[in-house]
Design a protein around this motif. Structure first.
Motif, mmCIF file in Angstrom:
data_model
loop_
_atom_site.group_PDB
_atom_site.id
_atom_site.type_symbol
_atom_site.label_atom_id
_atom_site.label_comp_id
_atom_site.label_asym_id
_atom_site.label_seq_id
_atom_site.Cartn_x
_atom_site.Cartn_y
_atom_site.Cartn_z
ATOM 1 N N ALA A 88 -57.754 43.851 50.998
ATOM 2 C CA ALA A 88 -58.155 44.661 51.973
ATOM 3 C C ALA A 88 -58.725 46.042 51.418
ATOM 4 C CB ALA A 88 -57.297 44.724 53.239
ATOM 5 N N PRO B 174 -60.370 51.985 55.847
ATOM 6 C CA PRO B 174 -60.631 50.354 55.742
ATOM 7 C C PRO B 174 -60.489 49.857 57.364
ATOM 8 C CG PRO B 174 -58.210 50.946 55.399
ATOM 9 C CD PRO B 174 -58.888 52.413 55.383
ATOM 10 N N GLU B 175 -61.334 48.926 57.403
ATOM 11 C CA GLU B 175 -61.182 47.890 58.539
ATOM 12 C C GLU B 175 -60.073 47.347 58.426
ATOM 13 O OE1 GLU B 175 -64.752 45.791 59.220
ATOM 14 O OE2 GLU B 175 -66.063 47.474 59.694
ATOM 15 N N PRO B 176 -59.375 46.778 59.398
ATOM 16 C CA PRO B 176 -58.408 45.802 59.361
ATOM 17 C C PRO B 176 -58.356 44.566 58.921
ATOM 18 C CG PRO B 176 -58.448 46.910 61.448
ATOM 19 C CD PRO B 176 -59.519 47.268 60.754
ATOM 20 N N PRO B 177 -57.933 43.972 58.050
ATOM 21 C CA PRO B 177 -58.071 42.444 57.346
ATOM 22 C C PRO B 177 -58.011 41.391 58.323
ATOM 23 C CG PRO B 177 -55.893 43.315 56.672
ATOM 24 C CD PRO B 177 -56.410 44.318 57.450
ATOM 25 N N ALA B 178 -58.882 40.427 58.210
ATOM 26 C CA ALA B 178 -58.549 39.303 58.910
ATOM 27 C C ALA B 178 -57.549 38.516 58.358
ATOM 28 C CB ALA B 178 -59.842 38.416 58.847
ATOM 29 N N ARG C 198 -56.575 37.896 48.203
ATOM 30 C CA ARG C 198 -57.364 38.311 49.261
ATOM 31 C C ARG C 198 -57.016 40.095 49.108
ATOM 32 N NH1 ARG C 198 -56.805 37.174 54.464
ATOM 33 N NH2 ARG C 198 -58.913 37.165 54.866
ATOM 34 N N CYS D 232 -61.903 49.537 50.970
ATOM 35 C CA CYS D 232 -63.174 49.864 51.338
ATOM 36 C C CYS D 232 -64.072 50.692 50.187
ATOM 37 C CB CYS D 232 -63.076 50.856 52.715
ATOM 38 S SG CYS D 232 -62.059 52.415 52.228
ATOM 39 N N SER E 151 -67.203 50.403 55.123
ATOM 40 C CA SER E 151 -66.574 51.039 56.260
ATOM 41 C C SER E 151 -66.878 52.571 55.989
ATOM 42 C CB SER E 151 -65.329 50.862 56.846
ATOM 43 O OG SER E 151 -64.452 50.942 55.548
ATOM 44 N N ASN F 33 -61.569 41.878 54.137
ATOM 45 C CA ASN F 33 -62.209 42.582 55.379
ATOM 46 C C ASN F 33 -63.634 43.008 54.850
ATOM 47 O OD1 ASN F 33 -61.696 44.664 53.439
ATOM 48 N ND2 ASN F 33 -60.920 46.128 54.869
ATOM 49 N N ARG F 34 -64.055 43.660 55.841
ATOM 50 C CA ARG F 34 -65.807 43.963 55.474
ATOM 51 C C ARG F 34 -65.451 45.549 54.913
ATOM 52 N NH1 ARG F 34 -69.726 44.365 60.224
ATOM 53 N NH2 ARG F 34 -68.076 45.780 61.100
#
Length: 295
Positions: free
Chosen positions: A48, A104-108, A46, A50, A77, A73-74
Motif C-alpha cells: 500500500a 495513500p488510499e486505504p488498502p483493500a 502486497r 502512493c 492519489s 491500493n490504487r
C-alpha cells in the motif's frame, strides 16, 4: 495467500549524487525497498503506497512489477511522485533531502495477512500516517506487526512531536527495529541499551537495534542476543536498513509468537538479516538480494 506480508509506506525516486559529481536515479523509499526485498526473498507481498502517474511514478510501478510486488491500493492519489536527493560521502554514507507527498488510499484487505510491516516516513507524516495506524489497529490481533523506525530528522525534525508519533506505533507493534542513529535522534540523552529498554516498555515483544559495522542486538524481556555484521566492501548504504528489516520479517514469519523465540532462532534470523544487508551495501543503490544469494 498463506504467509503474505502487507507493507505500507512511501515510494519515491532516489536521486543519487555521487562524490565524483555523477547523478543517477533509482526507485527507493523505505517501504518500497522492503516490499521489493521481501519479494526477492520469495515472500508473497502486497504493498500500500502512493505515487503519481508521471515518469517517476511509472519507474516505480515497473520496478515493483518486476519484483513481483502486488499493489494493495490504487497508488495514483497524489499529483507528483516523491523524490529524495541522496548525497553520498566518500565513505558511501548518504544524506537526504526530501520532496515528499504522502496521501495513500486505504488498502483493500480481502484476507488478513500473516504480517504487516510499516516504517519510516509513512508512520509519522500526515495525512497518510492515519491510514497506516487505522490498518494496523484492524489487523493487530491477527498479524505480526513489524515497525522500522528509520527516522528522517532532516524532514520531520527530532523533537517531542516526532517521539510521540514514533512511540504511538511502537505501542501497536510486536517487533520494532531501530538503528543506533534513530535512537540517538529520538533520545539524545540515553544510551543505546536504555533507549531500547524504554521502547520495550511501550509494549513490543522485541526491539532490534542495528549498529552498522558493529552488528545488531535483539532486546526482549528475557535478555538480549547480539550478532556481528557481515564484512563487505561498501558501495553505499542506501537500502541497507530496509533490507535488514525485510530479511528479518521474512525469517520470523511463520515461527509463531516473537515473545517465545529462543536465542538460537533469534540468532539465526539476525544473522541472515545482517547477511542480506551486507549484499545490499556491496552494490550501488537499494538493490537487495534474492533468496539464492543468501544460501
Amino acid at each position: 495467500m498463506a504467509d503474505e506480508v502487507l507493507v505500507m509506506g512511501e515510494s519515491l525516486i532516489d536521486v543519487v549524487r555521487a562524490p565524483d559529481g555523477s547523478v543517477s536515479e533509482h526507485v527507493g523509499g523505505s517501504a518500497a525497498n522492503v516490499a521489493v526485498a521481501l519479494a526477492r526473498l520469495g515472500r508473497s507481498v502486497r504493498f500500500a503506497t502512493c505515487f503519481a502517474d508521471d515518469p517517476h511514478g511509472r519507474m516505480i510501478a515497473a520496478h515493483l512489477d518486476r519484483a513481483g510486488v502486488r499493489l494493495a491500493n490504487r497508488p495514483h492519489s497524489i499529483g507528483r511522485t516523491s523524490t529524495a536527493v541522496a548525497t553520498l560521502g566518500s565513505d558511501g554514507a548518504a544524506s537526504y533531502e526530501f520532496d515528499l507527498a504522502w496521501e495513500p488510499e486505504p488498502p483493500a484487505v480481502e484476507a488478513a495477512p500473516t504480517a504487516v510491516h510499516v516504517c519510516s516516513l509513512g508512520v509519522v507524516l500526515s495525512p497518510g500516517s492515519e491510514v497506516v495506524h487505522d490498518v494496523v489497529s484492524r489487523l493487530r490481533e491477527s498479524a505480526l506487526v513489524s515497525y522500522d523506525i528509520n527516522a528522517r530528522p532532516a524532514l520531520t525534525g527530532s523533537g517531542p512531536d516526532l517521539v510521540e508519533r514514533v512511540e504511538r506505533m511502537v505501542g501497536s507493534s510486536d517487533l520494532v527495529k531501530a538503528s543506533d542513529e534513530d535512537l540517538a535522534a529520538l533520545y539524545p540523552t540515553l544510551g543505546l541499551a536504555d533507549a531500547a529498554q524504554g521502547l520495550l516498555e511501550r509494549g513490543p515483544d522485541a526491539v532490534v537495534v542495528t549498529r552498522g559495522a558493529q552488528g545488531a542486538v535483539w532486546f526482549s524481556r528475557t535478555g538480549s542476543v547480539e550478532v556481528a555484521s557481515s564484512p563487505v566492501e561498501v558501495a553505499d548504504t542506501i537500502g541497507a536498513g530496509d533490507t535488514f528489516s525485510a530479511a528479518l520479517v521474512d525469517g520470523l514469519v511463520g515461527r509463531g509468537d516473537v515473545a517465545t523465540l529462543g536465542d538460537a532462532a533469534v540468532r539465526e534470523a539476525l544473522t541472515r538479516a545482517a547477511r542480506a544487508a551486507a549484499v545490499t551495501v556491496s552494490r550501488p543503490g537499494a538493490d537487495p538480494p534474492y533468496a539464492h544469494e543468501l544460501t
